[in-house]
Design an enzyme around this catalytic site. Structure first.
Site, PDB file in Angstrom:
ATOM      1  N   LYS A 126       0.823  -1.213   0.000  1.00 28.06           N
ATOM      2  CA  LYS A 126       0.000   0.000   0.000  1.00 28.06           C
ATOM      3  C   LYS A 126       0.857   1.263   0.000  1.00 28.06           C
ATOM      4  O   LYS A 126       0.502   2.261  -0.631  1.00 28.06           O
ATOM      5  CB  LYS A 126      -0.945   0.005   1.198  1.00 28.06           C
ATOM      6  N   LYS A 168      -3.354   0.848   8.572  1.00 29.15           N
ATOM      7  CA  LYS A 168      -3.500  -0.233   7.587  1.00 29.15           C
ATOM      8  C   LYS A 168      -2.194  -0.987   7.481  1.00 29.15           C
ATOM      9  O   LYS A 168      -1.122  -0.382   7.508  1.00 29.15           O
ATOM     10  CB  LYS A 168      -3.825   0.326   6.197  1.00 29.15           C
ATOM     11  N   GLY A 174      -8.219  -7.358   1.702  1.00 28.84           N
ATOM     12  CA  GLY A 174      -9.451  -7.981   2.192  1.00 28.84           C
ATOM     13  C   GLY A 174      -9.927  -7.406   3.508  1.00 28.84           C
ATOM     14  O   GLY A 174     -10.652  -8.065   4.255  1.00 28.84           O
ATOM     15  N   GLY A 175      -9.524  -6.166   3.808  1.00 29.27           N
ATOM     16  CA  GLY A 175      -9.987  -5.530   5.039  1.00 29.27           C
ATOM     17  C   GLY A 175      -9.248  -6.020   6.280  1.00 29.27           C
ATOM     18  O   GLY A 175      -9.510  -5.559   7.389  1.00 29.27           O
ATOM     19  N   HIS A 218     -17.254   3.881  -1.146  1.00 26.33           N
ATOM     20  CA  HIS A 218     -16.267   3.125  -1.905  1.00 26.33           C
ATOM     21  C   HIS A 218     -16.704   3.093  -3.365  1.00 26.33           C
ATOM     22  O   HIS A 218     -17.712   2.486  -3.706  1.00 26.33           O
ATOM     23  CB  HIS A 218     -16.158   1.703  -1.333  1.00 26.33           C
ATOM     24  N   ARG A 303      -6.538  -7.594 -10.918  1.00 26.30           N
ATOM     25  CA  ARG A 303      -7.236  -8.813 -11.338  1.00 26.30           C
ATOM     26  C   ARG A 303      -8.658  -8.442 -11.740  1.00 26.30           C
ATOM     27  O   ARG A 303      -9.059  -7.292 -11.621  1.00 26.30           O
ATOM     28  CB  ARG A 303      -7.308  -9.795 -10.167  1.00 26.30           C
TER      29      ARG A 303
HETATM   30  P1  ADP Z   1      -8.096  -3.748   1.746  1.00 29.21           P
HETATM   31  O1  ADP Z   1      -6.880  -3.728   0.865  1.00 29.21           O
HETATM   32  O2  ADP Z   1      -7.859  -4.494   3.037  1.00 29.21           O
HETATM   33  O3  ADP Z   1      -9.333  -4.149   1.039  1.00 29.21           O
HETATM   34  P2  ADP Z   1      -8.746  -0.934   1.371  1.00 29.21           P
HETATM   35  O4  ADP Z   1      -7.707   0.093   1.506  1.00 29.21           O
HETATM   36  O5  ADP Z   1      -9.147  -1.311  -0.017  1.00 29.21           O
HETATM   37  O6  ADP Z   1      -8.306  -2.231   2.206  1.00 29.21           O
HETATM   38  O7  ADP Z   1     -10.043  -0.487   2.177  1.00 29.21           O
HETATM   39  C1  ADP Z   1     -11.133  -1.343   2.409  1.00 29.21           C
HETATM   40  C2  ADP Z   1     -12.328  -0.551   2.880  1.00 29.21           C
HETATM   41  O8  ADP Z   1     -12.019   0.164   4.068  1.00 29.21           O
HETATM   42  C3  ADP Z   1     -12.809   0.503   1.922  1.00 29.21           C
HETATM   43  O9  ADP Z   1     -13.713  -0.014   0.985  1.00 29.21           O
HETATM   44  C4  ADP Z   1     -13.474   1.504   2.839  1.00 29.21           C
HETATM   45  O10 ADP Z   1     -14.759   1.071   3.204  1.00 29.21           O
HETATM   46  C5  ADP Z   1     -12.622   1.461   4.081  1.00 29.21           C
HETATM   47  N1  ADP Z   1     -11.544   2.490   4.095  1.00 29.21           N
HETATM   48  C6  ADP Z   1     -10.308   2.384   3.572  1.00 29.21           C
HETATM   49  N2  ADP Z   1      -9.599   3.485   3.763  1.00 29.21           N
HETATM   50  C7  ADP Z   1     -10.366   4.344   4.430  1.00 29.21           C
HETATM   51  C8  ADP Z   1     -10.199   5.682   4.940  1.00 29.21           C
HETATM   52  N3  ADP Z   1      -9.046   6.343   4.799  1.00 29.21           N
HETATM   53  N4  ADP Z   1     -11.233   6.250   5.586  1.00 29.21           N
HETATM   54  C9  ADP Z   1     -12.394   5.586   5.767  1.00 29.21           C
HETATM   55  N5  ADP Z   1     -12.613   4.347   5.320  1.00 29.21           N
HETATM   56  C10 ADP Z   1     -11.625   3.716   4.648  1.00 29.21           C
END
Ligand code: ADP
Length: 667
Positions: A126, A168, A174-175, A218, A303
């Site tokens: 990331k 993060k 995957g959250g 999102h 993907r």
């Molecule tokens: P992953 O790679 O684990 O899927 P992401 O960065 O894609 O993580 O984020 C997953 C979800 O988390 C997003 O769809 C959103 O709902 C929430 N999210 C991510 N970053 C932020 C942020 N800076 N502020 C608020 N919500 C966030």
């Protein structure tokens, strides 16, 4: 198209699909269309799934553990060799974003249907992804992506960013490994915990810090590129309806965007695609701030996405076909100008899970699965009636996608579909999806990523009236089954009892509570109810798994599937329910001593027709009870002597209350 003068086409006769379930089926569908032979891999747990039959060749990997099957690079490569595959389609999940696997394919001379390994690598972390995007002018969420991971430095950076913020895992996905921090005092512990989590989940404890967007949506852009440096986008999908940071409902176009922001976001995504010189299908994810209307880059998924059908429905393209063509070395057939999005598509993910128990995955057998026919409906599913959802893989049962001319139409269709489709035998989120779609804010497109969390309190089970109707339907279904059996044996109707007027009952358990249906069969119809015999029921039609019933003048169709004591019932308007049938003759009744007479239900004593010491004949009236505005006469089952009487006229009694005892004659 640029740079296509020296086209060197690669031959793809056979594709090995290194995946399972609905995605394997999805890829098979396109391959068939293109005249490409397919091979799949499967495990013991998946051996009965439709995709295994549908592929031209299926290779048993035996072991269920993903690490020893779908994720085992050596085994997948060996399967490609066995099937003489020219290319591997990784689907999504499993090896789809594994750069080492993409490289291994290259070494083995097998085409990897996906982006270049370098693109996967570049987006793997990331921190690196954000830095790269920033240098190419893509807006990123303010935060910290640096190498200094000391607690002191992270604390300092956090204070600069402000609260709330999000931790993060650099290598996350995957959250997993995400943590929201609301104030500075929570920070040291949260950082430590996030690092631990990240290390165990991804083998990398590094974190990034991000400003937390309080009301975010999102929204993601589908991108595509070929090997000649052409990149384009296929508009957006909104995926804000999430639980545990995972998507449940996706739609396109996003109801949040106006044309200006839509174009800005798409061009930012194209910048990302160009920065990576991206090939094949990818998705650039953004978080859109509902308040400021600013959007920020989150990540690129290198993907095909689970929710890709939403894009296919509005653009009319086949993204898997595009992937295969690009992998063959063909230039993109579309140009940005030739692509158009038309109408509206919504996807709902049907999961085997328990919404009322923190969305915990459910396993088990799907006894019956069917969807109604409908214009603009697409169902992507790896299962069929009789399939098992195992503990080993994703609990998704199906993706339901509908298309309509506008959002209102698509929304209506999706609700109709969810009411009419049947998925019986396993816990699923079907009712939950219906509830979500029924929410007035969702109907207006007014939501953010916290929608489920913030509104979940309003989601409840069935109301008692509905449960009653289901239980009555189950009762008549069981009655009909018994009657069919009895007809074979004798001419005694199954409503027959020692007293013609006495109501019978059927007892069920719903969510731990007893639901008892009293009913009486008379002149071809029934009167039934839970507390009162207040329903006039007519059995219109009954078959193996269908019951048509008229209740107080309204006709209902029920689908009923039984397994053991479990009864799964669904109705288009009422939803679906699982009842457990309680033993027909409860233990205490079985153990009942001959000659004991109890009240079958809560009643009032109208008349006691005998006195202690009296001799009675079989069939003689003993006690007259009134319950549910009906009178019941308890008749003697045998000839004998009334031993004791425990009730008197006017008395109110509970169910199973002992009325009197008779000592049967000894002959
Ligand atoms: P992953 O790679 O684990 O899927 P992401 O960065 O894609 O993580 O984020 C997953 C979800 O988390 C997003 O769809 C959103 O709902 C929430 N999210 C991510 N970053 C932020 C942020 N800076 N502020 C608020 N919500 C966030």
């Amino acid at each position: 198209m640029e740079g296509t003068e020296n086209i060197q086409l690669k031959n793809i006769d056979t594709i090995l699909i290194a995946n399972r379930g609905e995605i394997a089926r999805r890829v098979i569908k396109t391959c068939r269309k293109m005249g490409i032979r397919t091979a799949v891999v499967f495990t013991e747990a998946d051996a009965q799934l439709p995709y295994v039959r549908e592929a031209d060749l299926a290779i048993n990997l035996y072991e269920n553990e993903p690490a020893n099957s779908y994720l085992d690079i050596d085994k997948i490569i060996a399967a490609a060799r066995t099937s003489k595959a020219d290319a591997i389609h990784p689907g999504y999940g499993f090896l789809s974003e594994n750069a080492a696997f993409a490289r291994r394919c290259a070494v083995e001379g097998i085409i990897f249907i996906g982006p270049q390994a370098e693109s996967i690598d570049a987006m793997g972390l990331k921190s690196e992804a954000k830095k790269l995007m920033e240098t190419h002018g893509v807006p990123v969420v303010p935060g910290y992506t640096g190498a200094d991971q000391s607690l002191g430095h992270l604390m300092e950076m956090a204070k600069e960013i402000g609260f709330p913020l999000l931790l993060k895992a650099v290598a996350g996905g995957g959250g997993k490994g995400m943590r929201r921090v609301n104030e500075a005092t929570e920070l040291p512990m949260a950082i430590e915990a996030a690092k631990r989590e990240a290390l165990s989940a991804f083998g990398n404890e590094d974190l990034i810090l991000e400003k937390y967007i309080q009301s975010g949506r999102h929204i993601e852009i589908q991108i595509f590129g070929d090997s000649y440096g052409n990149q384009l986008h296929l508009f957006e999908r909104e995926c804000s309806i999430q639980r545990r940071f995972q998507k449940v409902i996706e739609e396109s176009p996003s109801p949040a965007l106006d044309q200006e922001i839509r174009e800005k976001m798409a061009s930012a995504a194209l910048k990302a695609a160009k920065a990576l010189n991206y090939e094949s299908a990818g998705t650039v994810e953004f978080i859109f701030d509902n308040t400021s209307k600013e959007f920020y880059f989150l990540e690129v998924n290198t993907r095909l996405q689970v929710e890709h059908p939403v894009t296919e429905m509005v653009t009319g393209v086949d993204l898997v076909q595009m992937q295969i063509e690009v992998a063959m070395g063909l230039p993109l057939r579309q140009t940005q100008e030739s692509l158009m999005a038309e109408g509206y598509a919504i996807e709902a993910r049907l999961y085997a899970e328990d919404p009322e128990n923190d969305f915990l995955p459910a396993v088990g057998k799907i006894l019956s699965f069917s969807v109604p026919e409908m214009d603009g409906l697409r169902v992507e599913s790896g299962i069929e009636s009789g399939s098992e959802i195992s503990v080993f893989y994703d609990p998704m049962i199906a993706k339901l996608i509908v298309w309509g001319q506008n959002r209102q139409i698509a929304h209506r269709k999706m609700r109709y579909l969810l009411r009419r489709m049947e998925c019986l035998g396993i816990k699923s989120n079907q009712e939950f999806l219906l509830w979500l779609l029924g929410n007035e804010h969702f109907a207006k497109g007014d939501y953010d990523t916290h929608f489920i969390q913030n509104n979940f309190g309003q989601f409840g089970g069935q109301d008692s009236e509905t449960i009653g109707l289901f239980a009555m339907a189950a009762t008549l279904f069981l009655w009909k089954k018994r009657e069919a059996k009895r007809r074979l044996l004798s001419s005694v109707p199954s409503g027959w009892r020692n007293s013609f007027y006495q109501a019978q009952f059927e007892s069920f358990t719903y969510k731990g509570e007893e639901v008892k249906v009293f009913y009486r069969y008379q002149h071809g119809s029934f009167i039934a109810g839970l507390d009162e015999l207040d329903h006039q029921l007519n059995l219109i039609e009954a078959s193996d798994d269908l019951l048509r019933l008229e209740a107080n003048g309204l006709r209902y169709n029920f689908r009923i599937v039984m397994e053991g004591a479990s009864i799964f019932i669904s109705n288009e308007g009422l939803g679906r329910i699982k009842l457990s049938r309680n033993p027909r003759f409860p233990i205490k009744e079985k153990e009942k001593i001959a000659g004991e007479y109890s009240s079958p239900m809560p009643s009032k004593i109208i008349e006691v027709g005998v006195v202690a010491g009296q001799m009675v004949e079989k069939g003689q009236a003993l006690v007259v009870l009134s319950s549910m505005k009906m009178e019941n006469t308890i008749l003697a089952n045998e000839a004998g002597k009334v031993e004791e009487i425990y009730v008197e006229a006017g008395q109110s009694i509970d169910a199973d209350f002992l009325l009197l005892k008779i000592t049967p004659n000894q002959d």
